[in-house]
Design an enzyme around this catalytic site. Structure first.
Site, PDB file in Angstrom:
ATOM      1  N   GLY A 291      -0.492  45.243 -48.175  1.00 54.04           N
ATOM      2  CA  GLY A 291      -1.258  44.351 -47.298  1.00 54.04           C
ATOM      3  C   GLY A 291      -2.687  44.802 -47.072  1.00 54.04           C
TER       4      GLY A 291
ATOM      5  CE  LYS B 260     -12.005  41.030 -44.602  1.00 52.23           C
ATOM      6  NZ  LYS B 260     -11.475  42.200 -45.209  1.00 52.23           N
TER       7      LYS B 260
ATOM      8  CB  VAL C 197      -4.808  40.415 -39.386  1.00 50.57           C
ATOM      9  CG1 VAL C 197      -5.467  40.894 -38.099  1.00 50.57           C
ATOM     10  CG2 VAL C 197      -5.389  41.152 -40.584  1.00 50.57           C
TER      11      VAL C 197
ATOM     12  CD  GLU D  67     -10.066  40.701 -48.051  1.00 52.05           C
ATOM     13  OE1 GLU D  67     -10.209  39.565 -47.604  1.00 52.05           O
ATOM     14  OE2 GLU D  67      -9.792  41.677 -47.341  1.00 52.05           O
TER      15      GLU D  67
ATOM     16  CE  LYS E 204     -14.099  45.076 -44.559  1.00 54.18           C
ATOM     17  NZ  LYS E 204     -13.123  45.840 -45.341  1.00 54.18           N
TER      18      LYS E 204
ATOM     19  N   GLY F  50      -4.738  47.118 -43.343  1.00 53.00           N
ATOM     20  CA  GLY F  50      -3.315  47.110 -42.983  1.00 53.00           C
ATOM     21  C   GLY F  50      -3.090  46.390 -41.673  1.00 53.00           C
TER      22      GLY F  50
ATOM     23  CG  ASP G 171     -13.729  43.398 -47.922  1.00 58.21           C
ATOM     24  OD1 ASP G 171     -13.495  42.403 -47.206  1.00 58.21           O
ATOM     25  OD2 ASP G 171     -13.530  44.565 -47.548  1.00 58.21           O
TER      26      ASP G 171
HETATM   27  N1  HSE Z   1      -9.251  44.116 -48.072  1.00 59.13           N
HETATM   28  C1  HSE Z   1      -9.818  44.836 -46.994  1.00 59.13           C
HETATM   29  C2  HSE Z   1      -9.880  46.308 -47.357  1.00 59.13           C
HETATM   30  C3  HSE Z   1      -9.013  44.639 -45.744  1.00 59.13           C
HETATM   31  O1  HSE Z   1      -9.193  46.698 -48.306  1.00 59.13           O
HETATM   32  O2  HSE Z   1     -10.617  47.042 -46.735  1.00 59.13           O
HETATM   33  C4  HSE Z   1      -9.643  45.200 -44.518  1.00 59.13           C
HETATM   34  O3  HSE Z   1     -10.848  44.587 -44.231  1.00 59.13           O
END
Ligand code: HSE
Length: 436
Positions: free
Chosen positions: A190, A108, A26, A193, A208, A306, A204
């Site tokens: 990319g 997040k 990022v 995580e 969020k 990404g 994850d």
């Molecule tokens: N690893 C996270 C995903 C990255 O795949 O959504 C974006 O937050």
């Protein structure tokens, strides 16, 4: 607007000097994107990184490993924080806000773990803390929830908020790639995580969902309070059963206002019918379906992971700082804040090899049993309490996938409804084929 007012408005825009923490997927994306948007008048003065030995595509004197060089620089008025380590990230955010700097973050996990204190720091310092990139990357979901949807009219949200798991599900069940290969691709592109367990096991997504619930309903909670799972138990058999019905499997984060006024919220794999907008969301894309009074359904769609898609959201937050944009947390501070409900039922599909590990007594009703050579499954109704009390349903080779239209508010009500429909002469199909 007159020429003069226009001119003054331009003058008023702050010039932004950025201290950037992190130069990974990022951070580097943001560096490149900022170079392509000179009109923004935002410059990166220093980048703080952990490992000085790595080769990077930027002038070496831009980098430092000394965080104070950024946090104590009076010229730097914005800290952009896009690092992995949630503990270090929170220290950076806290110090930056207390030092009078605005913060843009994409972390997040850090936000989910420190939500009450981050809210308090924003109030105390009056600085902005913006984090559009932290959920659904390129989709402006936070600002929409924050600004557009009135509390009473927001009936429900269904969303795909993790790009990696969506990518893996698409690759496994549409392109017939094996799990390891699909995950490897998600890592190479990319999306994943650095610890992909966070994606695959649902951490994850629930992170969020924790702060999206704050922007949607004013709920301040922790990931531990939310029922969740990832896609680690979903297998080819489940996909095949879904396929026979014409359904896909997605990892869906959802929230729904119940008749009690409380909010049912969870993140679980779910069968989605082809007419559900989320069935359209494939690969690393994310999607958000909002149901609101009078508007019916609205669908937001875009890349959820990404480098550039995430950087685009960071860029938009930086741009918003030029006119002092802040989250007001309207649902939290100006309405009666929402409350999570612990009292509702879910219609679930559960597949297993060994029936003896299925605690049948926990089900309100079991409407279907099917045994095939390799695996068996049932479809039934279960109170959310039985999924919250322990993780039996994630273990022992069990795989739980929500059925479409999974939330049932009260069993009595649906029995009454069923009776009245039967009296009305309707032939009811049990379980599986949708609406009751
Ligand atoms: N690893 C996270 C995903 C990255 O795949 O959504 C974006 O937050």
């Amino acid at each position: 607007m007159s020429q003069e007012t226009l001119h003054n408005t331009h003058e008023h825009h702050q010039s932004l000097t950025i201290g950037l923490f992190g130069f990974g997927v990022v951070g580097e994306g943001l560096y490149k994107v900022l170079h392509q948007t000179p009109s923004l008048k935002a410059t990166i003065k220093k980048v703080c990184i952990k490992n000085p030995g790595k080769a990077r595509h930027a002038p070496p004197d831009l980098f430092t490993t000394d965080r104070d060089l950024l946090l104590n620089d009076p010229e730097i008025n914005v800290i952009v924080e896009v690092i992995d380590d949630s503990v270090a990230a929170f220290q950076i955010v806290k110090t930056a806000l207390l030092n009078g700097k605005h913060v843009v973050s994409a972390s997040k996990k850090m936000i989910a773990e420190n939500l009450p204190e981050i809210l308090q720091l924003q109030q105390q310092t009056g600085r902005s803390f913006l984090c559009e990139a932290a959920a659904c990357a390129s989709i402006p979901v936070i600002r929409n929830l924050e600004e557009y949807y009135d509390n009473d009219l927001l009936h429900g949200i269904q969303a795909i908020v993790n790009g990696s798991t969506n990518y893996i599900l698409t690759k496994m069940f549409e392109d017939k790639l094996d799990y390891r290969e699909a995950l490897l691709q998600a890592q190479q592109l990319g999306f994943a995580e650095s610890n992909p367990k966070l994606d695959v096991e649902g951490y994850d997504a629930v992170n969020k969902w924790t702060f999206l619930l704050t922007h949607a309903y004013g709920i301040v909670t922790t990931p531990e309070q939310i029922l969740f799972n990832g896609i680690q138990n979903v297998n080819g058999f489940d996909a095949q059963v879904g396929n026979e019905k014409g359904w896909a499997i997605r990892l869906v984060a959802q929230a729904r206002k119940l008749d009690s006024g409380k909010v049912a919220a969870f993140v679980l794999p779910q069968f989605v019918k082809p007419d559900n907008h989320l069935a359209f969301v494939r690969h690393e894309y994310n999607g958000v379906v909002i149901e609101s009074g009078f508007a019916d359904k609205q669908f937001f769609y875009g890349k959820g992971a990404g480098s550039f898609p995430t950087a685009s959201a960071v860029l938009s937050d930086i741009s918003a700082l030029r006119y002092d944009y802040k989250y007001e947390y309207k649902k939290l501070y100006h309405h009666k804040p929402g409350e999570l409900s612990e009292d509702f039922y879910l219609r679930v599909y559960l597949s297993f090899e060994d029936v003896s590990v299925v605690p049948k007594e926990k089900f309100e009703t079991i409407e279907e049993w099917h045994a095939r050579e390799d695996r068996k499954y049932l479809a039934g109704l279960i109170h959310v309490y039985h999924l919250r009390e322990s993780t039996w349903w994630k273990e022992n080779g069990l795989s739980l996938v929500l059925l479409p239209d999974a939330i049932v508010e009260s069993v009595e009500l649906s029995k009454v409804k069923r009776k009245s429909l039967e009296l009305a002469g309707l032939q009811l199909h049990h379980g599986f084929n949708g609406d009751r």
